[in-house]
Design an enzyme around this catalytic site. Structure first.
Site, PDB file in Angstrom:
ATOM      1  N   LYS A 188      30.445 -23.868 -17.694  1.00  0.00           N
ATOM      2  CA  LYS A 188      30.771 -22.663 -16.911  1.00  0.00           C
ATOM      3  C   LYS A 188      31.501 -23.059 -15.611  1.00  0.00           C
ATOM      4  CE  LYS A 188      28.794 -20.555 -20.275  1.00  0.00           C
ATOM      5  NZ  LYS A 188      27.541 -19.850 -20.461  1.00  0.00           N
TER       6      LYS A 188
HETATM    7  C1  LIG Z   1      26.502 -19.355 -21.504  1.00  0.00           C
HETATM    8  C2  LIG Z   1      26.206 -17.925 -21.701  1.00  0.00           C
HETATM    9  C3  LIG Z   1      24.913 -17.394 -21.656  1.00  0.00           C
HETATM   10  C4  LIG Z   1      23.692 -18.262 -21.585  1.00  0.00           C
HETATM   11  O1  LIG Z   1      23.724 -19.130 -20.534  1.00  0.00           O
HETATM   12  P1  LIG Z   1      22.622 -20.295 -20.413  1.00  0.00           P
HETATM   13  O2  LIG Z   1      22.649 -20.601 -18.953  1.00  0.00           O
HETATM   14  O3  LIG Z   1      23.112 -21.405 -21.263  1.00  0.00           O
HETATM   15  O4  LIG Z   1      21.331 -19.737 -20.867  1.00  0.00           O
HETATM   16  C5  LIG Z   1      24.742 -16.024 -21.753  1.00  0.00           C
HETATM   17  N1  LIG Z   1      25.786 -15.206 -21.912  1.00  0.00           N
HETATM   18  C6  LIG Z   1      27.047 -15.677 -21.987  1.00  0.00           C
HETATM   19  C7  LIG Z   1      28.159 -14.701 -22.133  1.00  0.00           C
HETATM   20  C8  LIG Z   1      27.292 -17.038 -21.915  1.00  0.00           C
HETATM   21  O5  LIG Z   1      28.533 -17.510 -22.033  1.00  0.00           O
END
Ligand SMILES: *Cc1c(COP(=O)(O)O)cnc(C)c1O
Length: 384
Positions: A188
C-alpha cells in the site's frame, strides 16, 4: 521480476524501528498514539484508531456501527475480499453494488437503483462500504447524498487511498462517511509491515473502536459500571478482540508518514510516464480521479478487443514483469457462490475483471523499469 507494488524503506525508517526496539515498549507504548494523532492530523479527522490490519479495522468499523445478524452490508465486487468478509464476521448478510465499467469504482447510479428496489422489498442495507480502488476516491458526495435519506451509514474502504484528495480535502477526513479505513500492508501507499487504521469524527465511535480493539476492556472510570477497586482495576464491558498495533509497527508507520506526500508525488510522476509510454497501445489507460487527486496505489489498464488477458498476462510475467489482477469479483469466489451469489449478477464488474491487468507502480520505480514494462506490453500486444 519487477513487482506490481512494493514498500520503500530508508535509513530513517530503520532507525525509527531500532530506536523503539531498544526502548521500554515494544507494544502499548508511545508510538501507537503518536502515529494515530499524526494520521488524524494529516487527514483532518478528529480520531484515528490504529489496528493490526485494515481487515481488523473494517471488522470493528462494522461492529461500532452495530452491524449484526439480520443486517445487510453492501460493498463493491471489485475489491479485496476483506471489504465483504467484515460483514460476515458480524453475522450480517452481504450484497454488492455494481461498478462503473471504466473506473471499477462503485457506480452511484447502480447504488441508487438498488436502494429503491431494496426499499420496496424491505431489505435496505445498514452500511454501505465504497472502495477507493487504486487510490481514486469514489464519488463520496453523491454516494452520501443517496444513502442519507435512508439513514444508511458509510464506511470508506480507503486501503488504497491514504494521501489522496477528494474535493481538495484528504481522504480520511470522513466528510461524507462515518468511518474511513486505511491499510499499511507493504504494497500500500505507506507501510507498518502489517497494520491498519480507522478514522472518524464521532467520539462515541472512537471509544467503541478502542474498546473492541482490546478485549472490550476499559480503564476509563467514566465507562465503568461500578466504583474502581484500585489502581489495578479495569472492566470488561463488551466482547472485544486483540487487534492492537505494536509500537514497532507504529514507529515504522510514523516514519513512513513523513514521506507520504513524496510517495504520492512519485506515484503520480510514474503514471505520467506510463501515459506517454503507453498512449499508442491498444489498451485503455486508467481514468484519473474526477474530483480530486488519486494516491495511485495501482495502475490498472484495460485491454482492448481482441487482446486476450491471459495471454498478455503470461507474456508479461515471462518477460519479468510482476503484473497482477485487481480484483477477481468477490461474488464469484467459491465461498460467496456458496452463499448464493453467481456469475452474471454484476455484469460491469465481470467485464471490468475480464479486461484488467495491474502494471508495476510504486514509489521508487525507475524510468528504466517503466520502459521495460512498456516494451514487454508492446510486444505482448503484438504492436512492436
Ligand atoms: C489490502 C486491502 C484490505 C486489507 O488490508 P490488510 O491491512 O491487509 O488487512 C482491505 N481492502 C482493500 C481494498 C485492500 O486493498
Amino acid at each position: 521480476m519487477i513487482p506490481y507494488g512494493r514498500q520503500q524503506i530508508d535509513a530513517t525508517d530503520i532507525a525509527a524501528v531500532i530506536e523503539t526496539l531498544q526502548s521500554d515498549f515494544l507494544t502499548q507504548g508511545p508510538k501507537v498514539p503518536a502515529f494515530e494523532q499524526a494520521v488524524a492530523r494529516h487527514c483532518q479527522a478528529r480520531f484515528a484508531v490504529a489496528m493490526n490490519s485494515a481487515t481488523s479495522a473494517l471488522h470493528l468499523a462494522c461492529l461500532a456501527l452495530q452491524v449484526g445478524p439480520g443486517d445487510v452490508v453492501w460493498t463493491s465486487p471489485i475489491s479485496f475480499v476483506a471489504s465483504a468478509n467484515c460483514a460476515l464476521y458480524c453475522g450480517a448478510n452481504i450484497d454488492f453494488v455494481d461498478v462503473d465499467e471504466q473506473t471499477g469504482l462503485m457506480d452511484p447510479a447502480a447504488l441508487e437503483q438498488k436502494l429503491q428496489q431494496a426499499q420496496a422489498s424491505g431489505t435496505l442495507p445498514k452500511v454501505v462500504i465504497p472502495v477507493h480502488l487504486a487510490g481514486h476516491s469514489c464519488d463520496m458526495e453523491r454516494i452520501a447524498a443517496i444513502c442519507s435519506p435512508f439513514g444508511i451509514r458509510i464506511i470508506e474502504d480507503a486501503s488504497h487511498a491514504i494521501g489522496a484528495l477528494y474535493q481538495q480535502r484528504p481522504v480520511g477526513c470522513c466528510q461524507y462517511s462515518d468511518i474511513t479505513v486505511f491499510s499499511f500492508h507493504p504494497v500500500k501507499i505507506i507501510t507498518s509491515a502489517e497494520g491498519g487504521m480507522a478514522l472518524c469524527n464521532d467520539p462515541v465511535l472512537d471509544s467503541q473502536l478502542r474498546l473492541l480493539r482490546s478485549h472490550g476492556i476499559t480503564r476509563d472510570a467514566g465507562e465503568m459500571t461500578e466504583q474502581s477497586h484500585g489502581p489495578w482495576y479495569y472492566q470488561q464491558i463488551g466482547l472485544g478482540f486483540n487487534y492492537r498495533m505494536t509500537d514497532l509497527q507504529a514507529a515504522l508507520g510514523l516514519s513512513q508518514l513523513d514521506r507520504l506526500p513524496q510517495f504520492v508525488q512519485q506515484r503520480i510522476k510514474a503514471t505520467e510516464i506510463y501515459q506517454q509510454l503507453l498512449q499508442d497501445l491498444p489498451v485503455n489507460l486508467p481514468v484519473p480521479a474526477v474530483d480530486g487527486i488519486s494516491a495511485w496505489h495501482l495502475y490498472i489498464i484495460r485491454l482492448q478487443q481482441p487482446l486476450q488477458r491471459l495471454q498478455v498476462f503470461e507474456q508479461l510475467r515471462a518477460a519479468g514483469i510482476g503484473v497482477n489482477v485487481h480484483y477477481i469479483p468477490i461474488h464469484t469466489q467459491p465461498y460467496y457462490q456458496n452463499l448464493g451469489f453467481d456469475w452474471g449478477q454484476f455484469p460491469h464488474s465481470e467485464s471490468f475483471y475480464s479486461e484488467i491487468i495491474s502494471l508495476p507502480l510504486f514509489a521508487g520505480i525507475t524510468i528504466a523499469q517503466q520502459q521495460q514494462v512498456a516494451d514487454a506490453l508492446r510486444q505482448a500486444c503484438g504492436t512492436r
